[in-house]
Write a protein that holds these residues in place. Structure first.
Motif, PDB file in Angstrom:
ATOM      1  N   PHE A 164      -2.337  15.877   2.274  1.00 51.46           N
ATOM      2  CA  PHE A 164      -1.358  15.066   3.234  1.00 51.46           C
ATOM      3  C   PHE A 164      -2.011  14.070   3.884  1.00 51.46           C
ATOM      4  O   PHE A 164      -2.769  14.287   4.693  1.00 51.46           O
ATOM      5  CB  PHE A 164      -0.836  16.336   4.076  1.00 51.46           C
ATOM      6  N   SER A 165      -1.452  12.791   3.699  1.00 49.87           N
ATOM      7  CA  SER A 165      -1.848  11.627   4.388  1.00 49.87           C
ATOM      8  C   SER A 165      -1.153  10.526   4.351  1.00 49.87           C
ATOM      9  O   SER A 165      -1.108   9.815   3.187  1.00 49.87           O
ATOM     10  CB  SER A 165      -3.326  11.227   3.964  1.00 49.87           C
ATOM     11  N   ILE A 166      -0.361   9.861   5.117  1.00 46.71           N
ATOM     12  CA  ILE A 166       0.026   8.884   5.102  1.00 46.71           C
ATOM     13  C   ILE A 166      -0.518   7.487   5.258  1.00 46.71           C
ATOM     14  O   ILE A 166      -0.302   6.625   4.780  1.00 46.71           O
ATOM     15  CB  ILE A 166       1.684   8.766   6.341  1.00 46.71           C
ATOM     16  N   SER A 167      -1.765   7.710   5.692  1.00 44.45           N
ATOM     17  CA  SER A 167      -2.686   6.566   5.820  1.00 44.45           C
ATOM     18  C   SER A 167      -3.298   6.416   4.654  1.00 44.45           C
ATOM     19  O   SER A 167      -3.635   4.982   4.226  1.00 44.45           O
ATOM     20  CB  SER A 167      -3.635   7.119   6.957  1.00 44.45           C
ATOM     21  N   ARG A 168      -3.287   7.276   3.604  1.00 41.06           N
ATOM     22  CA  ARG A 168      -3.712   6.970   2.196  1.00 41.06           C
ATOM     23  C   ARG A 168      -2.593   6.271   1.723  1.00 41.06           C
ATOM     24  O   ARG A 168      -3.201   5.323   0.699  1.00 41.06           O
ATOM     25  CB  ARG A 168      -4.005   8.471   1.476  1.00 41.06           C
ATOM     26  N   ILE A 169      -1.542   6.294   1.901  1.00 41.02           N
ATOM     27  CA  ILE A 169      -0.430   5.756   1.137  1.00 41.02           C
ATOM     28  C   ILE A 169      -0.618   4.399   1.664  1.00 41.02           C
ATOM     29  O   ILE A 169      -0.439   3.367   0.643  1.00 41.02           O
ATOM     30  CB  ILE A 169       0.974   6.422   1.747  1.00 41.02           C
ATOM     31  N   ALA A 170      -0.864   4.242   2.856  1.00 41.17           N
ATOM     32  CA  ALA A 170      -0.781   2.660   3.548  1.00 41.17           C
ATOM     33  C   ALA A 170      -2.107   1.956   2.917  1.00 41.17           C
ATOM     34  O   ALA A 170      -1.986   0.891   2.478  1.00 41.17           O
ATOM     35  CB  ALA A 170      -0.932   2.717   5.005  1.00 41.17           C
ATOM     36  N   SER A 171      -3.220   2.528   2.747  1.00 44.22           N
ATOM     37  CA  SER A 171      -4.494   2.097   2.315  1.00 44.22           C
ATOM     38  C   SER A 171      -4.222   1.908   0.817  1.00 44.22           C
ATOM     39  O   SER A 171      -4.755   0.680   0.363  1.00 44.22           O
ATOM     40  CB  SER A 171      -5.456   3.311   2.517  1.00 44.22           C
ATOM     41  N   HIS A 172      -3.581   2.765  -0.143  1.00 44.83           N
ATOM     42  CA  HIS A 172      -3.481   2.185  -1.572  1.00 44.83           C
ATOM     43  C   HIS A 172      -2.342   0.942  -1.534  1.00 44.83           C
ATOM     44  O   HIS A 172      -2.707   0.053  -2.156  1.00 44.83           O
ATOM     45  CB  HIS A 172      -2.511   3.301  -2.184  1.00 44.83           C
ATOM     46  N   LEU A 173      -1.312   0.860  -0.630  1.00 45.54           N
ATOM     47  CA  LEU A 173      -0.489  -0.108  -0.571  1.00 45.54           C
ATOM     48  C   LEU A 173      -1.187  -1.502  -0.248  1.00 45.54           C
ATOM     49  O   LEU A 173      -0.668  -2.358  -0.692  1.00 45.54           O
ATOM     50  CB  LEU A 173       0.707   0.086   0.191  1.00 45.54           C
ATOM     51  N   ASN A 174      -1.967  -1.387   0.813  1.00 45.63           N
ATOM     52  CA  ASN A 174      -2.708  -2.614   1.255  1.00 45.63           C
ATOM     53  C   ASN A 174      -3.656  -3.019   0.026  1.00 45.63           C
ATOM     54  O   ASN A 174      -3.777  -4.246   0.030  1.00 45.63           O
ATOM     55  CB  ASN A 174      -3.604  -2.082   2.531  1.00 45.63           C
ATOM     56  N   GLN A 175      -3.904  -2.379  -0.750  1.00 56.34           N
ATOM     57  CA  GLN A 175      -4.872  -2.985  -1.954  1.00 56.34           C
ATOM     58  C   GLN A 175      -3.850  -3.894  -2.972  1.00 56.34           C
ATOM     59  O   GLN A 175      -4.422  -4.719  -3.753  1.00 56.34           O
ATOM     60  CB  GLN A 175      -5.310  -1.543  -2.614  1.00 56.34           C
ATOM     61  N   LEU A 176      -2.788  -3.667  -2.971  1.00 55.21           N
ATOM     62  CA  LEU A 176      -1.768  -4.361  -3.571  1.00 55.21           C
ATOM     63  C   LEU A 176      -1.417  -5.689  -3.268  1.00 55.21           C
ATOM     64  O   LEU A 176      -1.006  -6.486  -4.122  1.00 55.21           O
ATOM     65  CB  LEU A 176      -0.543  -3.439  -4.036  1.00 55.21           C
TER      66      LEU A 176
END
Length: 240
Positions: free
Chosen positions: A18-30
């Motif tokens: 569980f990690s919403i920060s991981r979601i944000a990190s992935h999205l920032n890469q795009l």
């Protein structure tokens, strides 16, 4: 402009993390310009009472608006639209639902090449429910001036009656149709395509991209679009 649609599953990865920060990190890469998210949580006990809309806005460094489709007092979950560009107008639409309330979030966004409208939605789990939601959403779309986009998790495959009805009643094109359509669910071993980005004829698809992430139970849809000058647009269906 780069558009992303992603059901984030409240930050619960298909790998059990569980990690919403991981979601944000992935999205920032795009490096996306507009991001449409579904299943965003706000103060839910199951997701550690986190304020995911605020956290995503901060970590993405984007303007973000949240539509709470189900909730009580200050908690709930629903859809969100994040944008690098100014959001001029926001509307929250309710869709006919059965067990779980569903909705569509509408944002008018001022892009460097002109204003566009973006809808973000998440349909229900029952076939009859999705047909009603397709009809209701089509009515909203038919009242929206071009150009606009529709993103979301429709919980249905491209050949389904609900998706067919939506496209038949609007002038929308499937942004992924001209590329090799890819499955988006479940993320670990994708079998079916239920996540979409649709666009009016005012847009030209430049490219589509697929990434394999385990941060949710869905995979994102990633599309690069160009806005076409109105005089060069060829419309289909009934006349505007």
């Amino acid at each position: 402009m780069r558009i992303v649609s992603y059901n984030v599953h409240g930050g619960f990865g298909i790998d059990g993390r569980f990690s919403i920060s991981r979601i944000a990190s992935h999205l920032n890469q795009l490096r996306a310009d507009i991001i449409c998210l579904q299943e965003v949580h706000a103060f839910l006990p199951s997701s550690r009472l986190s304020n995911q809309p605020r956290r995503l806005a901060r970590e993405l460094q984007m303007r973000l608006f949240f539509q709470r489709c189900l909730g009580l007092c200050f908690w709930g979950f629903g859809n969100a639209i994040a944008s690098r560009w100014p959001i001029q107008e926001i509307r929250s639409h309710r869709l006919p639902s059965q067990r779980e309330p569903r909705g569509a979030l509408e944002c008018r966004i001022q892009t460097p090449v002109g204003p566009i409208t973006v809808f973000n939605t998440h349909w229900g789990l029952q076939p009859a429910e999705r047909i009603r939601q397709a009809k209701t959403l089509s009515n909203y779309l038919q009242q929206t001036p071009f150009p606009y986009l529709l993103c979301g998790d429709l919980n249905d495959h491209p050949e389904s009656l609900a998706v067919h009805l939506l496209l038949e009643q609007t002038r929308l094109y499937d942004a992924v149709l001209l590329s090799a359509p890819f499955a988006t669910f479940p993320a670990l071993n994708p079998q079916v395509r239920i996540d979409y980005i649709f666009h009016t004829p005012n847009f030209r698809v430049l490219s589509t991209e697929q990434v394999i992430w385990l941060a949710s139970d869905h995979l994102p849809v990633i599309v690069d679009l160009a806005l076409i000058p109105e005089k060069n647009v060829t419309f289909r269906g009934v006349a505007p």
